[in-house]
Design an enzyme around this catalytic site. Structure first.
Site, short mmCIF file in Angstrom:
data_model
loop_
_atom_site.label_atom_id
_atom_site.label_comp_id
_atom_site.label_asym_id
_atom_site.label_seq_id
_atom_site.Cartn_x
_atom_site.Cartn_y
_atom_site.Cartn_z
N THR A 1 0.81 -1.22 0.00
CA THR A 1 0.00 0.00 0.00
C THR A 1 0.84 1.26 0.00
O THR A 1 0.49 2.25 -0.65
CB THR A 1 -0.94 0.00 1.23
OG1 THR A 1 -1.83 -1.11 1.14
CG2 THR A 1 -1.75 1.28 1.30
N THR B 1 1.12 -4.37 4.25
CA THR B 1 0.83 -4.71 5.65
C THR B 1 0.19 -6.08 5.82
O THR B 1 0.31 -6.69 6.89
CB THR B 1 -0.09 -3.66 6.29
OG1 THR B 1 -1.33 -3.60 5.56
CG2 THR B 1 0.56 -2.29 6.30
N ASP B 2 -0.47 -6.60 4.80
CA ASP B 2 -1.28 -7.80 4.99
C ASP B 2 -0.46 -9.03 5.35
O ASP B 2 -0.91 -9.89 6.11
CB ASP B 2 -2.13 -8.08 3.75
CG ASP B 2 -3.26 -7.06 3.58
OD1 ASP B 2 -3.52 -6.32 4.54
OD2 ASP B 2 -3.87 -7.02 2.50
N SER C 1 1.16 -7.28 -1.15
CA SER C 1 1.72 -8.29 -0.25
C SER C 1 0.84 -9.53 -0.12
O SER C 1 1.29 -10.57 0.37
CB SER C 1 2.01 -7.70 1.13
OG SER C 1 0.82 -7.47 1.86
#
Length: 336
Positions: A15, A88-89, A57
């Site tokens: 992101t 972030t995932d 990700s």
């Protein structure tokens, strides 16, 4: 005046590097563009950038972890620290995986990202990136860690607990190592001088590790299906840990088949905090004793998954798997 620290920024997408497209947010911003949003970093470090990949990700795989680790190894002697920008995932998985692939590093390897793209007017990306560069330039920092929302988290202890908020990541069953406040790092755990081993890089992971999350009434035969395709299974059990026995199917027999095949079974808990303890209840104690099951205790799920991938990439010997699983690496397990 001390020379500026040399930092290598390794960009992987996520992101933080996204722009809006007709198909939704897509990572397209380059590593050099990311750096342009944090000009204040020039005051304390000199940054070189490498674009390793530019992916969401969600698409992160073990091969990408090996690529990131290889980039750190190739450049290890040329830089004082490393910053990896990431979605972030799956960031917690990457933080844990790199903790096993790059061990005993006295240089900081910092992973960061953002909940909103760096080119937005309101975003956490610029703060997270600048904080990460600051940590990577601090002589007290070492090893693989995550920096997010002003907090320094051991790479094996991070977990994403919020999908939108800026304080998305928490440190599970372990204190935060440090915080970044008013342009300075405040270390709560400052133990770099206790590290005596030399850095070691690993180059192999076994991707044939899977996860089974128990739900009430689950048919135990699903484990038979998995045994044909995987070398290890992590069973996310209820509470402190146990395996059910139903009239429709018995997990005891399914576990017996796994162990007869020489495959690895680990039991963990679906509860994020405080860990497992299979000796508390009858549903856990007997089956653990009979089959010598491994137990994750206070380890995060992300650390458990990637540690097994690393271990099975090194050995197939049951005794050695047991020894390595309970060996503390980058603060991943406190009790066993």
């Amino acid at each position: 005046m001390s020379p500026l620290k040399r930092i290598l920024l390794l960009a992987t997408g996520g992101t933080i590097a996204c722009k809006r497209t007709d198909g939704g947010l897509t990572p397209v911003i380059t590593s050099q563009e990311l750096l342009s949003y944090v000009p204040a970093a020039r005051q304390f470090c000199k940054v070189h950038t490498v674009q390793l990949m530019n992916i969401d990700s969600t698409n992160m795989q073990a091969e990408h972890w090996l690529l990131i680790a290889a980039a750190v190894e190739k450049n290890y002697d040329s830089y004082d620290g490393f910053v990896i920008t990431h979605g972030t995932d799956t960031m917690a998985y990457t933080g844990a995986a790199l903790s096993y692939l790059v061990q005993n590093s006295l240089k900081p390897i910092v992973i960061t990202g953002a909940q909103k793209p760096i080119d937005m007017d309101v975003t956490d990306a610029r703060t997270n990136l600048l904080d990460s560069l600051r940590v990577a330039s601090d002589g007290r920092a070492y090893g693989v860690n995550i920096v997010f929302d002003g907090k320094l988290i051991a790479g094996t202890r991070g977990k994403k607990e919020r999908t939108h908020s800026y304080n998305a990541f928490s440190s599970i069953n372990f204190p935060y190592l440090a915080s970044v406040q008013d342009d300075r790092c405040i270390f709560y755990i400052d133990d770099k001088n206790q590290q005596t081993e030399s850095v070691r890089f690993y180059h192999t992971l076994d991707e044939r590790v899977t996860l089974l999350k128990l739900i009430p009434s689950m048919d135990a035969s699903v484990l038979d299906y998995m045994a044909e395709r995987y070398d290890a299974v992590i069973i996310e059990s209820f509470g402190v840990g146990g395996l059910p026995s139903y009239r429709s199917g018995d997990f005891y027999n399914a576990i017996a088949r796994w162990t007869e095949l020489g495959k690895t079974v680990v039991v963990t808990t679906q509860v994020p905090r405080e860990g497992s303890n299979m000796t508390v209840y009858e549903v856990g104690r007997g089956i653990k004793k009979d089959f010598g099951l491994l137990e994750a205790y206070d380890m995060t799920l992300e650390a458990t998954v990637t540690k097994l991938m690393w271990i099975l990439g090194q050995t197939g010997d049951a005794a050695e798997i047991h020894r390595l699983f309970y060996t503390t690496i980058n603060r991943d397990i406190l009790w066993s």
